[in-house]
Design a protein around this motif. Sequence first.
Motif: not given
Length: 368
Positions: A285-290, A349-362
């Motif tokens: 998830n950290i990698r997805i965010f970065r 967190h380990s429980f965040n989803t890729e969709e959540e991370i992507t929308k947050l960063t957008q």
Amino acid sequence: MNQGHHHLREALEKRRIEGTLRSLRPRSEGIDFYSNDYLGLARNAELQHLLLKQINDQPHLLSGSTGSRLISGNSSEVIAVEESIAGHHQYPSALLFPSGYNANLALLSTLPARHDTIITDELVHRSIHDGCKLSNARKLKFRHNDLKSLEDKLRKQDGHCYIAIESLYSMDGDLAPLREIAEIAEKYSASLLVDEAHALGVFGNGLVAEYQLQEKVLTTVVTYGKAFGAHGAAILCNELIKAYLINFASPFIYSTSSQDLQWRAIKTSYDYLKNNDLSSRLMENIRIFRKQGLPTPSAENSPVQAIIIPDHHRLKELQNTLFEEGFLTYAVYSPAVKAGTERLRICLHSFNTEEEITKLTQIIQHYT
């Protein structure tokens, strides 16, 4: 109100006008990007049921400890858990405390003596700074993660020096050059104290254990209210340091011990993590965010990712927008951080989803 309290009202009013007044609010419902529950253990139903079974079998775990560790509060449970913790971290001893703040206060106020010098990284936890205030030792600060600044300070000292750092910094989300600092400490015969509050669990048993630096780090503080989903803290040390703290550390001597349930929860978390790999999902998830390319001073493998937004109004507007979209984040204003470095502190967190991370960063990208 008593006239002598007028300055209290003025200080609070000043913060209200600046938009930095703190207040207590009920926990909000939403997508968690602000808690320190990096591995999701605080919400882990399997871990909760394991602990519940132990409580059902041993209901005395719920009882109060009845006194300080030096009187009636030193149960067989806390002794066994300290031995277990020391074994996990490959230290001779461990001493448990009700919180990380309490542990740092005890350590820094007690260990350094009158003619010693404490040299802290300028960004260490407030608990370390507060512990230094209670110490008779001299205190100096070196520039954040700056090895030259640290060595310049050490070179000018005559007496014994203690170096206090974090391994993973909670506001910038960057890592200390731990091995290099350990070498410098050894070069100047200084004692190195490492706070691993945000590294424990994220990096196994912490970076001191990861790099096998136990022989070069005099004490390590590990806390359990973050990735371990529990509460409390332990000072990892040798037998001499433990005996000294038991005899001279006021926060230890004069505090009622926590109930055994707190110590059992810590042990259960260690056992659970030994059999369940949750950090690999966190790292993904950290990698997805970065990958989203947001500007940040944080380390690429840190669960804390800081987005610097020095404009108070813009930062507050971003946090409110995120909240309206269901995202829980934490905006950090001065004086908690240096003026001009205000930031949105994202906890992954380990429980965040890729969709959540992507929308947050957008959403964040519109404000950076």
